[in-house]
Design an enzyme around this catalytic site. Structure first.
Site, short mmCIF file in Angstrom:
data_model
loop_
_atom_site.label_atom_id
_atom_site.label_comp_id
_atom_site.label_asym_id
_atom_site.label_seq_id
_atom_site.Cartn_x
_atom_site.Cartn_y
_atom_site.Cartn_z
N ILE A 124 36.63 50.59 57.74
CA ILE A 124 35.99 50.67 56.43
C ILE A 124 34.55 51.11 56.65
O ILE A 124 33.86 50.59 57.54
CB ILE A 124 36.07 49.33 55.66
CG1 ILE A 124 35.48 49.51 54.26
CG2 ILE A 124 35.42 48.19 56.41
CD1 ILE A 124 35.83 48.39 53.29
N GLY A 130 20.38 54.32 56.12
CA GLY A 130 19.30 53.81 55.29
C GLY A 130 19.70 52.69 54.35
O GLY A 130 18.91 52.26 53.51
N ILE A 158 30.23 51.76 62.33
CA ILE A 158 31.58 51.61 61.82
C ILE A 158 32.54 51.17 62.93
O ILE A 158 32.83 51.94 63.85
CB ILE A 158 32.07 52.93 61.18
CG1 ILE A 158 31.06 53.42 60.14
CG2 ILE A 158 33.45 52.72 60.56
CD1 ILE A 158 30.71 52.41 59.06
N ALA A 179 25.07 50.39 41.83
CA ALA A 179 26.14 49.73 42.57
C ALA A 179 27.46 49.78 41.82
O ALA A 179 28.54 49.67 42.42
CB ALA A 179 25.76 48.28 42.86
N GLU A 243 36.77 37.91 54.40
CA GLU A 243 36.09 38.50 55.55
C GLU A 243 35.14 37.50 56.19
O GLU A 243 35.12 37.33 57.42
CB GLU A 243 35.32 39.74 55.12
CG GLU A 243 34.50 40.37 56.24
CD GLU A 243 33.74 41.61 55.80
OE1 GLU A 243 32.92 42.12 56.59
OE2 GLU A 243 33.95 42.08 54.67
N ARG A 244 34.37 36.82 55.37
CA ARG A 244 33.38 35.88 55.91
C ARG A 244 34.04 34.64 56.49
O ARG A 244 33.57 34.10 57.50
CB ARG A 244 32.37 35.54 54.80
CG ARG A 244 31.46 36.71 54.52
CD ARG A 244 30.66 36.62 53.25
NE ARG A 244 29.82 37.82 53.13
CZ ARG A 244 29.21 38.21 52.03
NH1 ARG A 244 29.34 37.50 50.92
NH2 ARG A 244 28.45 39.29 52.03
N LEU A 341 22.54 25.91 80.57
CA LEU A 341 23.13 24.89 81.44
C LEU A 341 23.82 25.50 82.65
O LEU A 341 24.01 24.83 83.68
CB LEU A 341 24.11 24.02 80.65
CG LEU A 341 23.49 23.08 79.61
CD1 LEU A 341 24.56 22.37 78.82
CD2 LEU A 341 22.57 22.06 80.29
#
Length: 383
Positions: A124, A130, A158, A179, A243-244, A341
Site C-alpha cells: 500500500i 513531503g 513502501i 483529505a 493495523e495498529r 544487560l
C-alpha cells in the site's frame, strides 16, 4: 498469568507456523538480509501452507476464517523468530481487508486467488517524500480520462515495494477536496509508467524490501478503483485500528521474547566471579521489565479478544492507539535495557538482542507515530 485467549485450534496453528519458520524462513534469512529482499518462493511456500489470506473467503482461495487471533499468532511467532522480512502481517492484516471489504466481485476474482497463493505480493502506497501521516499533504494525482485514470506522483518508504505485484495507491482524484478528495487506485506490475526506485537502506529489517515508487502518466483502468470515489480517507480510517493492533501484538511479543533471552543470559554470564543475576541492579531491571510486560500483555490480549469477537464491532480506534503506542514504546525500552544487560556482546550483530534493537525501532513510527497515537487519544478525551 496463564493466557486464556487462544483455543486448541489456535495452538495447533501456532505449531504449523513454527514449522514453517524452521523449514522455509530461518535457513534462508541470513541470505535474505544480505540481499535486502526475501525470495518469491518464500511467499509461494507461505501460500501453500495456508498462511496467506486466512480471512479471505474459501471460494477465492482463502481460509475463510476472519478470527483475528490467527493473525496474532502469526505476528507473535514471526516476531519471536526475528523474521520481519517476510511481511505476511502487512499482506494479511493491513492490505487484506481493503481487498475483502472494498473490492467488487470482479476484482475479487481477479486478485484474491493470487493473494492467497503467494503469486501476488501486495503493498500500500500512502507516504510521500513531503507527506508522512498528513493525508492532506498528498500530491500524487489521478486525472479522470473517461475510461481510465492518469496517475502521476511518487511514494516512499513502501514496504514490499520491490516485490509487489499489486500496489494500492492513495491519490488525489478531486484536487479541491483535501483529505476527502482522495481515492484508492490499484496499480499492477507491468503498467507503463510505473517504476520502482532504489531498495532503501534501513538500519533494521534488512530483509524487508522498502522502496520508492514513481508514477509517470500511468494509465489505470476505471475497473481498478478500489472502494468509493473520493472515499479513501474513510477507507483508510476504517482499517487503521486493525493495523495498529497488529503492530501492538508484535510489540509486546518482541518485548517478552527479549526479556526471556536476557533472563537466560544473565543467569549464565558471570562478572566478578558470580552470575550477573546475583546483582541486585540486574534483578531489579528484570523485575521491572517483567512487570511492565505482564501488564501490557493483559491489555493487548483484551484488545485482541475484543477485535476478534464476532458479535461486536471490533476494536475502537482509541484503544487501538493506546495499545499501539504503549506496546511499541515498551518494546523500544526493553530492547535498550536488554542490550545494556548484555554488555559489549549486545552490540554485536550476531546476538539476537542487537538485531531486535534495530529491527524493532521502526515500531513506534510506522502505522502512525507515538505522537499521533497520543493526539488521537487526547482528542477523544478532551475534544
Amino acid at each position: 498469568m496463564k493466557r486464556t485467549l487462544y483455543t486448541e485450534d489456535h495452538e495447533a496453528f501456532r505449531a504449523v507456523v513454527r514449522t514453517f519458520l524452521e523449514k522455509e524462513v530461518l535457513p534462508h534469512y541470513g541470505q535474505w538480509e544480505k540481499d535486502g529482499i526475501v525470495s518469491r518462493e518464500a511467499w509461494r511456500a507461505a501460500g501453500r501452507q495456508g498462511l496467506l489470506g486466512i480471512a479471505v473467503e474459501e471460494e477465492h482461495g482463502g481460509g475463510g476464517n476472519p478470527d483475528f487471533r490467527y493473525a496474532s499468532v502469526l505476528a507473535e511467532e514471526f516476531t519471536k523468530a526475528a523474521a520481519p522480512g517476510l511481511a505476511i502481517g502487512l499482506h494479511n492484516d493491513i492490505i487484506g481487508p481493503y481487498l475483502t471489504e472494498l473490492a467488487t466481485e470482479e476484482q475479487r476474482r481477479r486478485w484474491l486467488p493470487g493473494f492467497c497463493s503467494g503469486e501476488i505480493v501486495t503493498a500500500i502506497a500512502m507516504t510521500e517524500p513531503g507527506a508522512g501521516s498528513d493525508l492532506q499533504g498528498i500530491r500524487t494525482t489521478a486525472e479522470d480520462r473517461g475510461d481510465h485514470w492518469v496517475l502521476n506522483g511518487s511514494k516512499t518508504f513502501i514496504s514490499n515495494g520491490i516485490l509487489a505485484d499489486l500496489v494500492i495507491v492513495v491519490a488525489k482524484t478531486t484536487p479541491e477536496g483535501g483529505a476527502h478528495g482522495l481515492s484508492l487506485l490499484v496499480v499492477e506490475r507491468g503498467m507503463e509508467g510505473f517504476e520502482r526506485g532504489r531498495n532503501l537502506d534501513k538500519i533494521g529489517q534488512k530483509a524487508q524490501d522498502t522502496a520508492e515508487l514513481f508514477f509517470e502518466d500511468v494509465r489505470v483502468p476505471k475497473a481498478n478503483l478500489l472502494g468509493e470515489l473520493n472515499g479513501a480517507f474513510v477507507h483508510l480510517m476504517t482499517n487503521l485500528a486493525q493495523e495498529r493492533l497488529a503492530i501492538a501484538v508484535a510489540g509486546i511479543a518482541g518485548a517478552e521474547h527479549l526479556l526471556e533471552l536476557t533472563t537466560r543470559y544473565v543467569k549464565e554470564r558471570e562478572a566478578f566471579g558470580r552470575p550477573l543475576a546475583r546483582l541486585q541492579h540486574v534483578r531489579f531491571e528484570i523485575a521491572e521489565m517483567a512487570t511492565e510486560c505482564a501488564v501490557t500483555r493483559a491489555f493487548v490480549d483484551r484488545c485482541i479478544a475484543e477485535h476478534a469477537d464476532p458479535t461486536g464491532l471490533g476494536l475502537d480506534p482509541v484503544n487501538a492507539s493506546m495499545a499501539k503506542w504503549w506496546a511499541t514504546e515498551l518494546q523500544k525500552r526493553v530492547a535498550d535495557r536488554c542490550l545494556q544487560l548484555h554488555g559489549g556482546y549486545g552490540y554485536m550483530s550476531e546476538f539476537p538482542v542487537a538485531r531486535a534493537f534495530t529491527d524493532g525501532r521502526i515500531q513506534t513510527i510506522y502505522g502512525g507515530t507515538t505522537e499521533i497515537m497520543k493526539e488521537i487519544i487526547g482528542r477523544s478525551l478532551l475534544g
